[in-house]
Design an enzyme around this catalytic site. Structure first.
Site, PDB file in Angstrom:
ATOM      1  CD  GLU A   1      12.601  36.628  10.151  1.00 10.18           C
ATOM      2  OE1 GLU A   1      11.497  37.169  10.026  1.00 10.18           O
ATOM      3  OE2 GLU A   1      13.176  36.550  11.258  1.00 10.18           O
TER       4      GLU A   1
ATOM      5  CD  GLU B   1      17.166  35.909  14.860  1.00  9.06           C
ATOM      6  OE1 GLU B   1      16.006  35.757  15.289  1.00  9.06           O
ATOM      7  OE2 GLU B   1      17.437  36.642  13.889  1.00  9.06           O
TER       8      GLU B   1
HETATM    9  O1  G3I Z   1      11.292  50.374  22.086  1.00  9.34           O
HETATM   10  C1  G3I Z   1       9.851  50.383  22.118  1.00  9.34           C
HETATM   11  C2  G3I Z   1       9.360  51.061  23.392  1.00  9.34           C
HETATM   12  O2  G3I Z   1       9.760  52.426  23.373  1.00  9.34           O
HETATM   13  C3  G3I Z   1       7.841  50.936  23.475  1.00  9.34           C
HETATM   14  O3  G3I Z   1       7.397  51.499  24.703  1.00  9.34           O
HETATM   15  C4  G3I Z   1       7.463  49.441  23.410  1.00  9.34           C
HETATM   16  C5  G3I Z   1       5.971  49.219  23.495  1.00  9.34           C
HETATM   17  O4  G3I Z   1       5.394  49.578  22.274  1.00  9.34           O
HETATM   18  O5  G3I Z   1       7.931  48.890  22.156  1.00  9.34           O
HETATM   19  C6  G3I Z   1       9.353  48.948  22.083  1.00  9.34           C
HETATM   20  O6  G3I Z   1       9.763  48.401  20.850  1.00  9.34           O
HETATM   21  C7  G3I Z   1       9.619  46.976  20.795  1.00  9.34           C
HETATM   22  C8  G3I Z   1      11.012  46.365  20.572  1.00  9.34           C
HETATM   23  O7  G3I Z   1      10.924  44.948  20.390  1.00  9.34           O
HETATM   24  C9  G3I Z   1      11.947  46.650  21.745  1.00  9.34           C
HETATM   25  O8  G3I Z   1      11.414  46.031  22.893  1.00  9.34           O
HETATM   26  C10 G3I Z   1       8.733  46.638  19.609  1.00  9.34           C
HETATM   27  O9  G3I Z   1       7.416  47.072  19.890  1.00  9.34           O
HETATM   28  C11 G3I Z   1       8.724  45.125  19.394  1.00  9.34           C
HETATM   29  O10 G3I Z   1       8.014  44.822  18.185  1.00  9.34           O
HETATM   30  C12 G3I Z   1      10.157  44.631  19.216  1.00  9.34           C
HETATM   31  O11 G3I Z   1      10.104  43.221  19.096  1.00  9.34           O
HETATM   32  C13 G3I Z   1      11.299  42.655  18.532  1.00  9.34           C
HETATM   33  C14 G3I Z   1      10.906  41.879  17.261  1.00  9.34           C
HETATM   34  O12 G3I Z   1      12.043  41.231  16.713  1.00  9.34           O
HETATM   35  C15 G3I Z   1      10.388  42.833  16.194  1.00  9.34           C
HETATM   36  O13 G3I Z   1      11.417  43.718  15.848  1.00  9.34           O
HETATM   37  C16 G3I Z   1      11.900  41.693  19.551  1.00  9.34           C
HETATM   38  O14 G3I Z   1      12.391  42.438  20.664  1.00  9.34           O
HETATM   39  C17 G3I Z   1      13.058  40.942  18.898  1.00  9.34           C
HETATM   40  O15 G3I Z   1      13.550  39.935  19.777  1.00  9.34           O
HETATM   41  C18 G3I Z   1      12.579  40.254  17.614  1.00  9.34           C
HETATM   42  O16 G3I Z   1      13.687  39.666  16.998  1.00  9.34           O
HETATM   43  C19 G3I Z   1      13.421  39.006  15.739  1.00  9.34           C
HETATM   44  C20 G3I Z   1      14.654  39.120  14.882  1.00  9.34           C
HETATM   45  O17 G3I Z   1      14.950  40.493  14.690  1.00  9.34           O
HETATM   46  C21 G3I Z   1      14.456  38.405  13.548  1.00  9.34           C
HETATM   47  N1  G3I Z   1      14.115  37.005  13.780  1.00  9.34           N
HETATM   48  C22 G3I Z   1      12.937  36.808  14.619  1.00  9.34           C
HETATM   49  C23 G3I Z   1      13.147  37.505  15.962  1.00  9.34           C
HETATM   50  C24 G3I Z   1      11.958  37.283  16.838  1.00  9.34           C
HETATM   51  O18 G3I Z   1      10.831  37.904  16.279  1.00  9.34           O
END
Ligand code: G3I
Length: 360
Positions: free
Chosen positions: A154, A259
């Site tokens: 990105e 994705e």
């Molecule tokens: O693991 C923690 C957990 O311990 C905690 O209790 C919870 C609540 O705060 O958060 C958990 O982490 C979250 C993680 O996903 C796992 O569920 C993060 O807050 C959350 O921000 C994270 O979101 C991910 C996002 O990227 C940001 O990294 C999404 O699952 C994931 O599907 C998304 O994927 C991205 C790709 O990497 C790049 N392209 C876009 C795509 C969608 O945003």
């Protein structure tokens, strides 16, 4: 190099008369890898049913979160490989094409990475060293085991300009070739990719073609470009998407659908920048109690049209990866609006395959 099993392809032929359930990786074995993003519960094996679907239907996996810098390298001298190791072991145990995601990304960036002790941006020299240490440590650890890396994620925004990330502000356009150089030095045999969302738009299409050609001109390895393909019922325009797909393939690199998901609920944001969130409104969450049959039929038709486009260009596409296994796993239930119920993936909340796939 497609490690797609001839046995799997034969299985698809032999089983064509048998009534058993369709196996996605066999159905598409001679076209492209069928992949899925794998989450923590699946990596740890606590989502038993999700693991069963992964093993049965998918020939490739990508780390949804466990290899992002804030997770794997939370402090300058602290690496957390526990989940990433399990992710790679799962892929190896199931003979899957394994994708590391992602080495350089503006989002989920560990705070220490780009700031000095005073809270100012570090110098270009310091950032180059930190990027090199980060990439070298991670890629070397999985050398010969992770098949391909999303090296830069990105980097470009809708109008084709560089995202004003700390990497760009400190190093300019050079951060991209540097990242590819460091990754290749760490594992010369690994495939290296660019990856972005909204790849249908003209701005990104033109800039990524330029970037690919520049990397090639520098003699740097670049094997492919990922079109994330986060979709909705009203975006992207498939003609624009195909134009970008052909432009990318025209540079000689592989195209990957990295994705793939399709929201069945109202579009709030056609991008995928994690930071762009919106307040919950009930009107934005119309199908919390289930997807109406007519909406499901429309969604399946649009997903079939999308897969038909990928199959039309199977000679250019090496992988089609969904961003999760079943609807309950999807990030789209909580982004860009937290607490919605979406239906974007290849398997539903009862772990049933979506109807459009049964037409292949
Ligand atoms: O693991 C923690 C957990 O311990 C905690 O209790 C919870 C609540 O705060 O958060 C958990 O982490 C979250 C993680 O996903 C796992 O569920 C993060 O807050 C959350 O921000 C994270 O979101 C991910 C996002 O990227 C940001 O990294 C999404 O699952 C994931 O599907 C998304 O994927 C991205 C790709 O990497 C790049 N392209 C876009 C795509 C969608 O945003």
């Amino acid at each position: 190099m497609k490690r797609i099993s001839i046995i799997a392809a034969l299985a698809a032929v032999i089983s064509c008369g048998a009534p058993e359930e369709k196996v996605l990786k066999d159905t598409f074995a001679d076209k492209f890898y069928i992949g899925a993003a794998i989450n923590e519960a699946e990596i740890r094996g606590t989502d038993v049913e999700g693991v069963e679907l992964l093993k049965k239907h998918f020939s490739s996996i990508v780390a949804e979160n466990c290899m992002k810098s804030e997770e794997i390298h939370p402090e300058e001298n602290v690496y957390n490989f526990e989940l990433a190791d399990k992710f790679v072991e799962f892929g190896e145990a199931n003979d899957m094409f394994i994708i590391g995601h992602c080495l350089i990304w503006h989002s989920q960036l560990a705070p220490w990475f780009v700031y000095d002790e005073k809270g100012d941006f570090v110098t270009p020299e310091v950032l180059k060293q930190r990027m090199k240490d980060h990439i070298t440590t991670i890629v070397t650890r999985y050398k010969g085991r992770v098949d391909g890396w999303d090296v830069v994620n990105e980097a470009i925004v809708e109008d084709g300009s560089y995202r004003n990330s700390p990497f760009y502000q400190i190093l300019g356009e050079e951060f991209i070739p540097l990242a590819f150089q460091y990754a290749h030095e760490a594992d010369p045999d690994a495939e290296l990719y660019l990856n972005d969302y909204g790849q249908n738009v003209k701005g990104r299409r033109e800039t990524y073609v330029k970037i690919i050609k520049d990397l090639q001109a520098r003699g740097l390895r670049i094997d492919g470009i990922g079109m994330q393909a986060h979709m909705g019922m009203d975006y992207p325009d498939f003609g624009e998407f195909e134009e970008s797909l052909l432009a990318f393939a025209g540079t000689g690199v592989n195209v990957m659908i990295t994705e793939w998901d399709m929201s069945a609920i109202p579009t709030v944001n056609t991008g995928a920048n994690v930071a762009d969130t919106e307040e919950y409104k009930k009107a934005l969450d119309p199908y919390a109690d289930g997807l109406p049959a007519e909406v499901s039929a429309e969604w399946n038709a649009r997903m079939k049209a999308s897969m038909d486009l990928f199959l039309k260009h199977a000679d250019k596409i090496t992988r089609v990866t969904a961003w999760g296994v079943s609807d309950g796993d999807s990030w789209k239930n909580d982004w860009p609006v937290e607490g919605r119920t979406d239906y974007p993936l290849l398997f539903d909340r009862n772990l049933e395959m979506k109807p459009f796939l049964k037409e292949y």
